[in-house]
Design an enzyme around this catalytic site. Sequence first.
Site, PDB file in Angstrom:
ATOM      1  N   SER A 140      38.568  41.628  59.745  1.00  0.00           N
ATOM      2  CA  SER A 140      38.413  42.783  58.866  1.00  0.00           C
ATOM      3  C   SER A 140      37.025  43.359  59.125  1.00  0.00           C
ATOM      4  O   SER A 140      36.647  43.577  60.271  1.00  0.00           O
ATOM      5  CB  SER A 140      38.605  42.389  57.404  1.00  0.00           C
ATOM      6  OG  SER A 140      38.458  43.498  56.541  1.00  0.00           O
ATOM      7  N   TYR A 154      38.907  53.960  57.723  1.00  0.00           N
ATOM      8  CA  TYR A 154      38.522  52.633  58.198  1.00  0.00           C
ATOM      9  C   TYR A 154      38.493  51.637  57.046  1.00  0.00           C
ATOM     10  O   TYR A 154      39.041  50.526  57.156  1.00  0.00           O
ATOM     11  CB  TYR A 154      37.153  52.717  58.869  1.00  0.00           C
ATOM     12  CG  TYR A 154      36.726  51.443  59.564  1.00  0.00           C
ATOM     13  CD1 TYR A 154      37.349  51.022  60.726  1.00  0.00           C
ATOM     14  CD2 TYR A 154      35.680  50.670  59.049  1.00  0.00           C
ATOM     15  CE1 TYR A 154      36.950  49.865  61.366  1.00  0.00           C
ATOM     16  CE2 TYR A 154      35.277  49.513  59.684  1.00  0.00           C
ATOM     17  CZ  TYR A 154      35.918  49.104  60.838  1.00  0.00           C
ATOM     18  OH  TYR A 154      35.536  47.941  61.465  1.00  0.00           O
ATOM     19  N   LYS A 158      40.842  48.250  56.529  1.00  0.00           N
ATOM     20  CA  LYS A 158      40.242  46.928  56.451  1.00  0.00           C
ATOM     21  C   LYS A 158      40.441  46.281  55.079  1.00  0.00           C
ATOM     22  O   LYS A 158      40.562  45.050  54.975  1.00  0.00           O
ATOM     23  CB  LYS A 158      38.754  47.011  56.804  1.00  0.00           C
ATOM     24  CG  LYS A 158      38.487  47.444  58.248  1.00  0.00           C
ATOM     25  CD  LYS A 158      39.085  46.464  59.258  1.00  0.00           C
ATOM     26  CE  LYS A 158      38.652  46.778  60.677  1.00  0.00           C
ATOM     27  NZ  LYS A 158      39.124  45.772  61.654  1.00  0.00           N
TER      28      LYS A 158
END
Length: 267
Positions: A140, A154, A158
């Site tokens: 992650s 993003y 994650k």
Amino acid sequence: MTHVIITGGSSGIGLALASLYAGRGARLSLIARSRDLLELAAQTLASKYGARESDIHIEAADVANEAEIGSAIGRCIEALGPCDILVTSAGIVEPAPFLDASSAAFRRQMETNFSGTVHAVRAVYPDMVQRRSGHIVMISSGSGLIGIYGYTAYCASKFALRGFAEALRSEARCHGVGVSIGFPPDTETPQFEREIAERPREASVVMGVVRPWSAEAVARKIVDGIDRKRFEVYFGLTLFLLGRFGPAVRPLINWWFDRAIARSRGR
């Protein structure tokens, strides 16, 4: 002999992990989109880290394509045997404020970072369950613990990995399969250099004060987490506190972020 499959294995954290496992005499399967970079990585592992060419297998594939990555991992297993450790290190980042981010860019990050991990896990998990053996490692990010200006896609991808990993851990442990997830900070990789060039000023204000880690240091921490069978692998005190005590410390960090961003805009 341990067979380690690494997506995103041609550079950065993925290649650093491969280097460590090469030193342990593991069989290595590297998957990435560029065959040229994969061939260069394989040569480096053989010449610099002592890996035997017969113990290295490379496959060019896009993790965002489920059929493509599934077939690639199948060929890795045919070549070097069942997967003992899967590391999903493939990922992309295209920072931009949400108003400026295209739908295509948002989708690419979700499909590569999140769905690409799911596709790779799906390709090895049934056999691990049947053998009651194996370990899955998802990469992650620190951005999977707190939202960052300019990183909506993003961060979303994650954050999603953490939920997936937590749920899968509960299921996998019933079958003797381990699951880990790492939350690296900024890391010195080829992708990081491209990211810095695109990073919004506001993000640089809150992220640029922390010195990036080397890919090798991140890889050592991840391997140690695998060896110790840790579910969560953190890097530094701030990320540890965010991961373990997020609801308590996040308001303070958000307050600091907001003040720093406001100052950067002259407010």
